[in-house]
Each structure stands twice: as C-alpha cells, then as structure tokens.
Design a protein around this motif. Structure first.
Motif, PDB file in Angstrom:
ATOM      1  N   PHE A   1      17.025 -20.901 123.564  1.00  0.00           N
ATOM      2  CA  PHE A   1      16.365 -20.493 122.328  1.00  0.00           C
ATOM      3  C   PHE A   1      16.368 -18.978 122.229  1.00  0.00           C
ATOM      4  O   PHE A   1      16.634 -18.280 123.188  1.00  0.00           O
ATOM      5  CB  PHE A   1      14.933 -21.040 122.301  1.00  0.00           C
ATOM      6  CG  PHE A   1      14.897 -22.536 122.469  1.00  0.00           C
ATOM      7  CD1 PHE A   1      15.285 -23.367 121.438  1.00  0.00           C
ATOM      8  CD2 PHE A   1      14.502 -23.098 123.665  1.00  0.00           C
ATOM      9  CE1 PHE A   1      15.275 -24.743 121.596  1.00  0.00           C
ATOM     10  CE2 PHE A   1      14.488 -24.466 123.836  1.00  0.00           C
ATOM     11  CZ  PHE A   1      14.874 -25.297 122.798  1.00  0.00           C
TER      12      PHE A   1
ATOM     13  N   ARG B   1      20.927 -17.144 122.049  1.00  0.00           N
ATOM     14  CA  ARG B   1      21.010 -18.476 122.648  1.00  0.00           C
ATOM     15  C   ARG B   1      22.449 -18.834 122.980  1.00  0.00           C
ATOM     16  O   ARG B   1      23.401 -18.333 122.369  1.00  0.00           O
ATOM     17  CB  ARG B   1      20.370 -19.520 121.744  1.00  0.00           C
ATOM     18  CG  ARG B   1      21.010 -19.656 120.385  1.00  0.00           C
ATOM     19  CD  ARG B   1      20.196 -20.595 119.523  1.00  0.00           C
ATOM     20  NE  ARG B   1      20.785 -20.701 118.193  1.00  0.00           N
ATOM     21  CZ  ARG B   1      20.585 -21.711 117.384  1.00  0.00           C
ATOM     22  NH1 ARG B   1      19.805 -22.703 117.741  1.00  0.00           N
ATOM     23  NH2 ARG B   1      21.149 -21.728 116.199  1.00  0.00           N
TER      24      ARG B   1
ATOM     25  N   THR C   1      13.336 -23.387 115.697  1.00  0.00           N
ATOM     26  CA  THR C   1      14.486 -22.560 116.074  1.00  0.00           C
ATOM     27  C   THR C   1      15.504 -22.504 114.936  1.00  0.00           C
ATOM     28  O   THR C   1      16.027 -21.435 114.618  1.00  0.00           O
ATOM     29  CB  THR C   1      15.152 -23.100 117.350  1.00  0.00           C
ATOM     30  OG1 THR C   1      14.205 -23.054 118.413  1.00  0.00           O
ATOM     31  CG2 THR C   1      16.379 -22.297 117.729  1.00  0.00           C
TER      32      THR C   1
ATOM     33  N   HIS D   1      16.711 -19.125 112.719  1.00  0.00           N
ATOM     34  CA  HIS D   1      18.108 -18.702 112.587  1.00  0.00           C
ATOM     35  C   HIS D   1      18.638 -18.896 111.167  1.00  0.00           C
ATOM     36  O   HIS D   1      19.827 -18.683 110.904  1.00  0.00           O
ATOM     37  CB  HIS D   1      18.988 -19.453 113.590  1.00  0.00           C
ATOM     38  CG  HIS D   1      18.820 -18.987 114.988  1.00  0.00           C
ATOM     39  ND1 HIS D   1      19.471 -17.886 115.495  1.00  0.00           N
ATOM     40  CD2 HIS D   1      18.047 -19.445 115.999  1.00  0.00           C
ATOM     41  CE1 HIS D   1      19.123 -17.696 116.749  1.00  0.00           C
ATOM     42  NE2 HIS D   1      18.248 -18.626 117.087  1.00  0.00           N
TER      43      HIS D   1
END
Length: 107
Positions: free
Chosen positions: A10, A14, A83, A87
């Motif tokens: 993460f 990552r 996550t 992103h």
C-alpha cells in the motif's frame, strides 16, 4: 534486517505483486500462488475462505504453522477500497459513492 527493496502493498510506491492483465485475483502470500477471479465479490469470498482456513491452521499448529495470507489484487496491486480511492482508481465496488461521482463527472 532491512531488505534493500521491500515489497510495499500500500502507499504511493506500492509494488505490483500480481499480473496487470488480471482485473481481479487473489495472491496467497506464503505459497506465492495467484488465483484469477471473475469479479471483486468472487475475489473477496475466495480470500475470506482461505484466510479463515489459514487462521484455523495457525490456531491448530501454533508457531509451527507457515504464515499464509490471501490478499485480493486489482490489476496486480493489493486491493482495499481506500487504497483505490487514494490512487484515483475506481475501486470496483458497485454503487460506490466516490467512484460513482467520478464516473458522472467524467461523462
């Protein structure tokens, strides 16, 4: 001892641990197996069932059990809804508010 290139599941840097071509899959960490899945729901169910079995092994065998974990992957990256949002990626959850707003804005 610190690894020179640690695997980061993460965060900003990552590591892709699966295959870019598989939208959904589950990585069995400890065996390093990757199991493609047809959908997020299937991947979550597969991971949950395996993690429950791994927990039972750990309880039964104690410290002698090999640590095993099932991690849901989205295009090869470890998946959590938060996550994906961090992103700027559609998380794959049907009717997700933040992702729905992004889709509407893009239209």
């Amino acid at each position: 001892m610190e690894h020179a290139n640690p695997t980061r599941l993460f965060g900003q840097e990552r590591t892709r641990v699966g295959y870019e071509d598989d939208e959904w899959s589950v990585w069995i960490l400890g065996m390093d197996d990757i199991h493609p899945q047809p959908s997020l729901d299937d991947a979550l169910q597969f991971a949950a069932e395996h993690n429950a079995a791994f927990a039972e092994l750990r309880l039964r065998d104690g410290d002698h059990a090999i640590p095993l974990y099932a991690v849901v992957l989205h295009f090869g990256y470890a998946w959590t809804q938060a996550t994906e949002h961090a992103h700027g990626v559609d998380c794959g959850v049907e009717n997700c508010g933040p992702c729905s707003f992004t889709k509407k804005a893009a239209v």
